[in-house]
Motif scaffolding. Structure first.
Motif, PDB file in Angstrom:
ATOM      1  N   HIS A 129      10.884  17.591   0.570  1.00  0.00           N
ATOM      2  CA  HIS A 129       9.696  18.028   0.554  1.00  0.00           C
ATOM      3  C   HIS A 129       9.221  17.862   1.673  1.00  0.00           C
ATOM      4  N   THR A 130       8.264  18.808   2.579  1.00  0.00           N
ATOM      5  CA  THR A 130       6.891  18.781   3.523  1.00  0.00           C
ATOM      6  C   THR A 130       5.553  18.453   2.360  1.00  0.00           C
ATOM      7  N   ALA A 131       4.780  17.387   3.344  1.00  0.00           N
ATOM      8  CA  ALA A 131       3.257  17.379   2.733  1.00  0.00           C
ATOM      9  C   ALA A 131       2.828  17.863   4.005  1.00  0.00           C
ATOM     10  N   GLN A 132       2.051  18.642   3.725  1.00  0.00           N
ATOM     11  CA  GLN A 132       0.163  18.579   4.809  1.00  0.00           C
ATOM     12  C   GLN A 132      -0.309  17.626   4.462  1.00  0.00           C
ATOM     13  N   VAL A 133      -0.991  16.639   5.251  1.00  0.00           N
ATOM     14  CA  VAL A 133      -2.027  15.823   5.006  1.00  0.00           C
ATOM     15  C   VAL A 133      -3.066  16.043   5.995  1.00  0.00           C
ATOM     16  N   ILE A 186       3.356  16.397   7.934  1.00  0.00           N
ATOM     17  CA  ILE A 186       2.842  17.043   8.731  1.00  0.00           C
ATOM     18  C   ILE A 186       1.150  16.637   9.416  1.00  0.00           C
ATOM     19  N   PRO A 187       1.222  15.638  10.148  1.00  0.00           N
ATOM     20  CA  PRO A 187      -0.509  15.440  10.215  1.00  0.00           C
ATOM     21  C   PRO A 187      -1.680  15.509  10.727  1.00  0.00           C
ATOM     22  N   ALA A 188      -1.735  16.742  10.214  1.00  0.00           N
ATOM     23  CA  ALA A 188      -2.427  17.991  10.750  1.00  0.00           C
ATOM     24  C   ALA A 188      -4.402  17.041  10.803  1.00  0.00           C
ATOM     25  N   ALA A 189      -4.234  16.202   9.665  1.00  0.00           N
ATOM     26  CA  ALA A 189      -5.400  15.941   9.840  1.00  0.00           C
ATOM     27  C   ALA A 189      -6.529  16.912   9.092  1.00  0.00           C
ATOM     28  N   ALA A 190      -8.348  16.190   9.875  1.00  0.00           N
ATOM     29  CA  ALA A 190      -9.217  17.034   8.735  1.00  0.00           C
ATOM     30  C   ALA A 190      -9.666  18.160  10.083  1.00  0.00           C
ATOM     31  N   GLY A 191      -9.715  18.738   9.476  1.00  0.00           N
ATOM     32  CA  GLY A 191     -10.669  20.201  10.175  1.00  0.00           C
ATOM     33  C   GLY A 191      -9.650  21.275  11.042  1.00  0.00           C
ATOM     34  N   GLY A 246      -2.846   5.943   4.093  1.00  0.00           N
ATOM     35  CA  GLY A 246      -2.391   5.768   2.615  1.00  0.00           C
ATOM     36  C   GLY A 246      -1.392   6.062   2.080  1.00  0.00           C
ATOM     37  N   LEU A 247      -1.785   7.485   2.474  1.00  0.00           N
ATOM     38  CA  LEU A 247      -1.071   8.514   1.883  1.00  0.00           C
ATOM     39  C   LEU A 247       0.177   8.941   2.658  1.00  0.00           C
ATOM     40  N   HIS A 248      -0.078   9.164   4.127  1.00  0.00           N
ATOM     41  CA  HIS A 248       0.691   8.963   5.334  1.00  0.00           C
ATOM     42  C   HIS A 248       2.264   8.146   4.933  1.00  0.00           C
ATOM     43  N   TRP A 301       0.700  -1.128   0.058  1.00  0.00           N
ATOM     44  CA  TRP A 301      -0.257   0.340  -0.173  1.00  0.00           C
ATOM     45  C   TRP A 301       0.941   1.110   0.001  1.00  0.00           C
ATOM     46  N   SER A 302       1.747   1.029   0.953  1.00  0.00           N
ATOM     47  CA  SER A 302       2.802   2.220   0.817  1.00  0.00           C
ATOM     48  C   SER A 302       4.188   2.828  -0.543  1.00  0.00           C
ATOM     49  N   ASN A 303       3.485   1.518  -0.921  1.00  0.00           N
ATOM     50  CA  ASN A 303       4.684   1.804  -1.684  1.00  0.00           C
ATOM     51  C   ASN A 303       3.918   1.933  -3.039  1.00  0.00           C
ATOM     52  N   LEU A 304       2.604   1.777  -3.553  1.00  0.00           N
ATOM     53  CA  LEU A 304       0.952   1.994  -4.156  1.00  0.00           C
ATOM     54  C   LEU A 304       0.926   3.442  -4.265  1.00  0.00           C
TER      55      LEU A 304
END
Lengths: 446, 146, 447
Positions: C140-144, C169-174, C156-158, C123-126
């Motif tokens: 890069h830095t990604a905000q999830v 940055i595991p910001a989650a929703a909201g 999956g994206l994490h 899953w991670s690889n896909l």
């Protein structure tokens, strides 16, 4: 060899736990070697730390023995705010793989960073935490800590993965579903705040689910203070063993210390986090056994090493051997703090943050009071704000709007939902000198 | 001595308040007093009318959800402090008021208070015992329409 | 402007994460699929649902001589999964599970998806594949900004980002204002969320007096809900970024089934792991290439819970001609509809039957109700209109408000969404002869 043993014997020894059993001399060697390395790393890369070292005429070479740590300057929470966001990073951003954030003492958040190695260390100490609580490969861990910027959820998640357990990443909330999953999946361990679990016990009873009849056997509880009375209740009502764990984002997140089967204090993973107890007034180091403020130094963190971080948590260290055989020292449960912070649903809150929010909306600071209660096992925070002539209106909608704006401003800073009530002028009790800003009713009638 | 109060659910949008009032007016039913509580989304209209059973039928036939609640009317002197004195009595007796509204009469020196109590019978006992005047249905009719 | 950014992006940043797998010649892809399909038929014999079916029809690896023979295998539906709750579809011992996720069911009871450690690796690889195709680099830095939890959304994206070596940055929703604050302070180049949330971030930034185009984000990977080319243009224009689409569903693996390359002419299906058919939902016959049909997916490599010919209920088109990016995999169009009544609300799957189940828990709120879905700004809103009835009406305001809160809480418990509860007057909801129309979807989610 060890790995094979562990794989074959469910409940056996997890290789990650080996450092828990190091002889004292070996442990001290590891600690000294790592302390010298982390002091050098911070000295060379963190301006704030270097300046403070230089002011004291210290260099990394000043650390020759473990006791020399006492010469080093303290780090306090305000340092994280003042250097926000990247000022305490000791590695370039390209080496950072994770950032977490929590609220600071005022409106501004604080940020913590991890390299790949830091995440590995974090996973390791959380795997050791879970092993300490009797978990092993094949266990099913329902992780009801919140996921996101809060370190609880992802910390426990990675630890369980490193241990080889099955993770059910349910995050917080939706109690009926939590109970359904505990039942349907043969969940053997659950982590959440202890107050939330007491609610799950009640709710399970309402739904006719007898937790004692299910395979659930361990509760891993943290992120808020609790008592032995609560433990007795939880253990009897759910038929589990309830363990206390300890950690804080500034140090790594959960995974700093954990109870073992003896449930007599929390083992500090001393090979990664060096503990001291100080007098919070004078800053003087206190001997093992004496109560004072816990100060922690991260011995292996790369992205954001913390040297002598003042946790504000009051406890004492236990150096006597533990019946579980672990040689690492223990700390007593945290009973209180040396500042006015309180913890609500695992989130640290300072009254000063609430003030910052009220001030931002109203322009002046109204009289207010924070009331903490517990409803269905979840901590609820409500803020009562006296209506001032400036905000009063005869239109319900206008008042509703003021109320909503105040609530939103607080929620924005704290990241949790709060109740907000407008109350009549002068209805909040004034007291001589410092107003009582926080009324904690969480343990009343429980 | 209790009065029958009708309450209606209304959506909070233009024109909704007029419709039920018109419906009962068409039947020649007189409204003695009313109160409206509202939120952004809906409102509750509370009515005290001359022929409550007929009004209820009319409104229900027209499709409204109508509740019947027992309330208690008290008259007090229409002067500063009149209401406060009555409230002090109730508070002293530990009676819980769910809500209340009031109106003054066109003639005379009295104001009428309408109370919704958790336990109206006990409330009446207390009010009478303390010497307050509880107004019953007929009396209310006569003072209002005079 | 967005087009220029996108062009620059395409020229300089297109790399392939897993070139051996992603650029396989067509015949090699198909040979690999056939080999894995035959092996799968052997493996799923551990699952009673498939074993019984196979035994009845004498199906075995010998039945699969070409990829077209997949049509000899049975279809699997969400109801089949639900009937086997929780572990009936497991093809490995429970001790081998590393993770359990859920996907929303037609009732309050979710259906479950299990993963072995190797499934998680896959899953991670896909996810890493489509993230890298869309420009993600280790520096890069990604905000999830996806929710993390029982539903697969953020995870999956994490793990995909972690695999690539970029910072998360595991910001989650909201808490959108806080998301913006963090974004401005920590300088992430990449945003991961639902497409509608990307627009919400732009809106909130403007409310705060911040030009959304000045935010540090350079590109985003968006998924979890259907969206349109118009929305893509909006997102790219408002945030001044390049926006990429990806597709997946929990039952299959989560996000990572397919994703766009810089050409953005459809999403490349990761065919070494998934065999995808496109069928007429009525006749269950394959539709001609390029025609819309229901996607039916066979997981070729899943260990814990392999599924054969899973009916996704998603309508899309397949394109088999080679892509200019060099990948030879089949591409799929955006999802343009559903063959059932499932709604996607802010990235969460919701069935109207869940709302009904919640209402049934509060006496007097059925049968007259209506679910209204709209997108007044950028975020979906659900209003559940409930006709007032004598048994739930009170002359006391506090009771009425408590009632609304209670209904809202039940809906949240069952369906996981926050719905506004509107009490409406009797007979104000239109009556239907026969099957009542329960859902009014005012969103424009067409192609």
């Amino acid at each position: 060899m060890l790995t094979e043993l562990w794989n074959d014997a469910a409940g056996g020894f997890h290789p990650a736990s080996a450092p828990d059993f190091l002889p004292e001399t070996a442990l001290k060697q590891v600690q000294l070697r790592r302390l010298r390395a982390v002091v050098s790393l911070a000295y060379e890369n963190v301006a704030l730390f270097r300046t403070r070292m230089e002011e004291r005429g210290l260099t990394p070479d000043s650390i020759q023995r473990l006791e020399d740590i006492q010469q080093l300057p303290f780090t306090v929470k305000a340092d994280l705010r003042d250097t926000y966001p990247f000022g305490l990073f000791a590695t370039p951003m390209s080496d950072v793989v994770r950032l977490h954030a929590s609220s600071g003492t005022t409106g501004k958040p604080i940020v913590v960073a991890y390299t790949r190695e830091d995440v590995d260390v974090w996973s390791e100490v959380m795997a050791r935490t879970l092993a300490c609580c009797g978990l092993h490969r094949g266990d099913v861990l329902q992780n009801a800590f919140g996921y996101g910027l809060f370190t609880g959820g992802l910390g426990a998640h990675y630890g369980a993965e490193a241990l080889g357990a099955t993770v059910v990443p349910i995050s917080g909330g939706n109690s009926d579903r939590q109970i359904m999953l505990i039942r349907d999946f043969g969940v053997s361990a659950l982590c959440c705040t202890p107050s939330y679990f007491t609610y799950l016990i009640e709710r399970a009873a309402e739904l006719g689910v007898d937790l004692r009849a299910l395979p659930l056997r361990a509760g891993i509880f943290g992120a808020e203070p609790w008592t032995d009375g609560m433990r007795d209740h939880i253990e009897a009502a759910a038929g589990i063993k309830a363990y206390d764990i300890y950690g804080l984002s500034e140090i790594i997140g959960p995974g700093v210390a954990s109870e073992c089967s003896a449930q007599q204090g929390l083992h500090i993973f001393e090979d990664h986090f060096y503990p001291e107890i100080i007098d919070p007034e004078t800053g003087e180091a206190l001997p093992d056994g004496e109560e004072g403020e816990l100060v922690l130094t991260t011995l292996s963190k790369k992205a954001m090493p913390m040297i002598r971080y003042r946790t504000r948590d009051i406890t004492s260290l236990i150096s006597e051997p533990c019946e579980c055989g672990r040689t690492i020292r223990r700390m007593r449960r945290i009973g209180r703090r040396s500042d006015d912070m309180f913890i609500i649903r695992g989130v640290n809150v300072f009254p000063s943050q609430v003030e910052a929010a009220l001030l931002a909306v109203e322009g002046t600071l109204p009289h207010y009071q924070i009331i903490l209660t517990r409803d269905q096992g979840l901590d609820q925070m409500s803020v009562e704000v006296e209506v001032t002539p400036e905000v009063f209106s005869d239109k319900i909608r206008a008042l509703e709007d003021v109320r909503a704006r105040l609530a939103k401003a607080i929620e924005h800073i704290l990241g949790i939902r709060v109740g907000l009530r407008l109350v009549e002028p002068r209805s909040i009790a004034r007291s001589e000198g410092k107003a009582k800003r926080v009324i904690d009713r969480r343990n009343e009638g429980a | 001595m209790k009065l029958q109060q009708l309450s209606l659910f209304l959506e909070n949008r233009p024109g909704r308040l007029g419709a039920p009032l018109e419906a009962i007016a068409k039947e020649g039913i007189n409204i003695l007093t009313l109160s409206l509580a509202d939120t952004a989304q809906f409102g509750i209209l509370r009515l005290i009318v001359r022929e409550w059973d007929k009004a209820k039928q009319v409104l229900e036939d027209a499709g409204w959800v109508v509740n019947l609640t027992e309330v208690v009317a008290v008259d007090v002197l229409d002067r500063p402090g009149g209401l406060a004195e009555a409230l002090a009595v109730l508070e002293g007796a530990g009676l819980n008021i769910e809500y209340m509204y009031a109106f003054s009469l066109r003639r005379g020196d009295k104001a009428i208070l309408i109370f919704r109590f958790e336990d109206p019978d006990r409330a009446i006992d207390v009010l009478l015992e303390k010497g307050l005047h509880v107004v019953d249905g007929d009396e209310l009719l006569s003072v209002v329409s005079g | 402007m967005a087009a220029q950014i996108h062009e620059a992006h395409r020229q300089t940043e297109h790399r392939i994460w897993d070139p051996d797998a992603e650029t396989l010649p067509r015949e090699d892809i198909e040979a690999l699929q056939l080999e894995r399909l035959r092996e799968l038929v052997t493996r799923v014999a551990r699952v009673p649902f498939y074993r019984d079916h196979f035994a009845h029809r004498e199906i075995g690896p010998h039945s699969i001589r070409s990829l077209a023979d997949v049509r000899r295998l049975p279809l699997t539906t969400k109801d089949d999964l639900r009937r086997q709750h929780p572990f009936g579809f497991l093809a490995v011992p429970r001790k081998a599970l590393a993770r359990i996720h859920g996907s929303s069911g037609t009732t309050g009871r979710p259906t479950f998806v299990a993963y072995t450690a190797r499934d998680l690796e896959t899953w991670s690889n896909l996810c890493a594949r489509f993230l890298v195709a869309g420009g993600l680099r280790p520096e890069h830095t990604a905000q999830v900004a996806f929710g993390y939890g029982l539903f697969t959304g953020g995870f999956g994206l994490h793990y995909g980002i972690e695999r690539v070596g970029a910072a998360i940055i595991p910001a989650a929703a909201g808490n959108t204002r806080r998301q913006i604050e963090i974004m401005r302070d920590l300088d992430p180049e990449v945003l991961i969320c639902t497409p509608s949330y990307a627009l919400t971030i732009a809106d909130s930034a403007r409310e705060l007096g911040i030009d959304p185009r000045s935010l540090p984000i350079r590109f985003g990977h968006f998924g979890g809900e259907p969206w349109t080319e118009d929305m893509r243009r909006e997102i790219e224009d408002q945030l001044d970024i390049a926006a990429f689409n990806n597709y997946g569903l929990s039952e299959i693996i989560g996000p990572g089934v397919s994703g766009e390359c810089p050409e953005r002419t459809g999403m490349h299906i990761q065919e070494d792991h998934f065999l995808v058919e496109c069928l007429d939902p009525e006749t269950l016959e394959p539709v001609p290439e390029g025609e819309p049909g229901e996607l039916v997916i066979t997981t070729l490599t899943r260990e814990a819970m392999p599924l054969i010919r899973y009916r996704t209920r998603d309508i899309a088109r397949l394109y088999r001609e080679p892509c200019a990016c060099g990948r030879r995999t089949t591409r799929m169009s955006r999802v343009t509809g559903r063959t059932d009544d499932m709604l996607i609300i802010r990235g969460l799957n919701v069935f109207p039957s869940q709302i009904e189940e919640a209402l049934l828990r509060v006496e007097g709120t059925t049968p007259h109700y209506l679910i209204e879905v709209s997108r007044p700004g950028t975020l979906d809103e659900v209003h559940v209109k409930v006709e007032i009835r004598p048994e739930i009406f009170s002359d006391r305001m506090d009771r009425m408000q408590t009632l609304c809160e209670r209904i809202s809480r039940e809906i949240n418990t069952v369906a996981g969404i926050r719905a506004h509860v509107d009490l409406v007057e009797p007979r104000s909801i239109e009556r239907f002869v026969g099957k009542a129309k329960r859902v009014l979807d005012r969103r424009d989610l067409g192609e």
